[in-house]
Design a protein around this motif. Structure first.
Motif, PDB file in Angstrom:
ATOM      1  N   UNK A  70       1.120  -1.237   0.022  1.00  0.00           N
ATOM      2  CA  UNK A  70      -0.077  -0.072   0.002  1.00  0.00           C
ATOM      3  C   UNK A  70       0.867   1.180  -0.007  1.00  0.00           C
ATOM      4  N   UNK A  71       0.885   2.139  -1.019  1.00  0.00           N
ATOM      5  CA  UNK A  71       2.076   2.884  -1.397  1.00  0.00           C
ATOM      6  C   UNK A  71       1.333   4.281  -1.621  1.00  0.00           C
ATOM      7  N   UNK A  72       1.999   5.349  -0.931  1.00  0.00           N
ATOM      8  CA  UNK A  72       1.279   6.734  -1.457  1.00  0.00           C
ATOM      9  C   UNK A  72       2.380   7.581  -2.417  1.00  0.00           C
ATOM     10  N   UNK A  73       3.155   6.764  -2.906  1.00  0.00           N
ATOM     11  CA  UNK A  73       3.934   7.458  -3.970  1.00  0.00           C
ATOM     12  C   UNK A  73       3.990   6.706  -5.105  1.00  0.00           C
ATOM     13  N   UNK A  74       3.644   7.647  -6.334  1.00  0.00           N
ATOM     14  CA  UNK A  74       3.625   6.751  -7.703  1.00  0.00           C
ATOM     15  C   UNK A  74       4.795   6.311  -8.299  1.00  0.00           C
ATOM     16  N   UNK A  75       5.976   7.052  -7.782  1.00  0.00           N
ATOM     17  CA  UNK A  75       7.289   6.667  -8.360  1.00  0.00           C
ATOM     18  C   UNK A  75       7.842   5.232  -7.641  1.00  0.00           C
ATOM     19  N   UNK A  76       7.412   4.911  -6.330  1.00  0.00           N
ATOM     20  CA  UNK A  76       7.534   3.757  -5.693  1.00  0.00           C
ATOM     21  C   UNK A  76       6.816   2.769  -6.259  1.00  0.00           C
ATOM     22  N   UNK A  77       5.340   3.086  -6.389  1.00  0.00           N
ATOM     23  CA  UNK A  77       4.561   2.039  -7.190  1.00  0.00           C
ATOM     24  C   UNK A  77       5.123   1.425  -8.461  1.00  0.00           C
ATOM     25  N   UNK A  78       5.660   2.390  -9.203  1.00  0.00           N
ATOM     26  CA  UNK A  78       6.405   2.261 -10.528  1.00  0.00           C
ATOM     27  C   UNK A  78       7.479   1.000 -10.170  1.00  0.00           C
TER      28      UNK A  78
END
Length: 291
Positions: free
Chosen positions: A222-230
């Motif tokens: 569960x992530x609040x950062x799109x860069x980390x999701x990528x």
């Protein structure tokens, strides 16, 4: 009309950059009262207050921020004059942009693209939480905020949120994970998921989608950062729920692929501005294309 006294402007410029009237007066070998008189003369000439006191602190007014931008340009031009033969430097316009630290970098680049590479434009880019950015917008340290979370509007706020993009949200994963795709319900049931945090509209929409299919998904992250999701999607720990613009480079190279199934979800991006008497003309250049 009388010409501007540039000595007054330089005194203002020095105080604005130092932030302390007493300390600046000492550096200039002037009394504090004499320095105050010089700044008041400039304010009288411009017809606007340039500073306001909050307790013991001096803060620029909106007119003060605009004046400082011009003063920076004027005094930089003096340096340019000395460097003319070597063609070093030139006056520049400045746009200060804040963005949520978690926002897609690709989206930010697309928004700023009309100004990228312009020799007379300087972009000052800041990131932070929405609260931090709104405070900077209110104190005139930023011209605009880019966000996917619209600030709450109340009678005390003077913020305007202009929609500038709505991006479809997809399931994204490695080619191996999405090879021979099954139906959407099977994908959601059989794959670990990389999802936004629960306080986001996209997550709320994803949870409703799973409930309609009577699925309890396995949450890998569960992530609040799109860069980390990528990055997590690239590591193949699961399928990511995000707008394709956040992974457009990986999609172009084939490192990641987009599911053929539509989720019926989208994410809205906004440019938040504050009401100003002297809006930054560079910002108008960017926002006018979205009307």
């Amino acid at each position: 009309m009388a010409d501007m006294n540039y000595n007054h402007l330089r005194y203002f410029w020095a105080v604005a950059h130092d932030g302390n009237l007493t300390r600046t007066a000492g550096k200039l070998n002037l009394s504090q009262s004499a320095l105050s008189v010089q700044i008041r003369k400039l304010e009288d000439r411009l017809g606007h207050a340039l500073f306001e006191r909050r307790g013991r602190q001096l803060h620029l007014t909106e007119a003060g921020r605009i004046t400082l931008d011009y003063a920076d340009t004027i005094f930089d031009a003096g340096k340019d004059l000395l460097g003319t033969l070597s063609q070093q430097g030139r006056p520049r316009q400045v746009l200060r942009v804040g963005a949520l630290a978690t926002l897609s970098r690709n989206f930010q680049i697309e928004f700023l693209r009309p100004l990228l590479g312009k020799p007379d434009v300087e972009l000052v880019l800041r990131s932070g939480t929405l609260v931090e950015l709104l405070q900077s917008l209110e104190t005139l340290s930023l011209d605009v905020i880019l966000t996917n979370r619209v600030p709450a509007h109340d009678a005390m706020s003077n913020f305007t949120a202009q929609p500038i993009s709505e991006q479809t949200v997809s399931l994204v994963g490695t080619p191996q994970r999405l090879a021979g795709e099954k139906n959407l319900a099977a994908l959601l049931r059989e794959n670990p998921m990389i999802v936004p945090t629960e306080d986001t509209p996209v997550r709320a929409g994803f949870d409703r989608l799973c409930a309609r299919h009577s699925i309890t998904p396995t949450i890998a992250a569960e992530v609040d950062d799109m860069a980390l999701m990528r990055l997590l999607a690239r590591e193949d720990i699961g399928l990511a729920v995000l707008p394709p613009i956040a992974v457009q480079n990986e999609l172009q190279t084939g490192m990641l692929v987009e599911s053929q199934h539509q989720l019926g979800l989208s994410e809205s991006f906004h440019a938040v501005t504050a009401a100003r008497k002297f809006p930054n003309p560079l910002l108008g250049t960017l926002l006018d294309s979205y009307h």
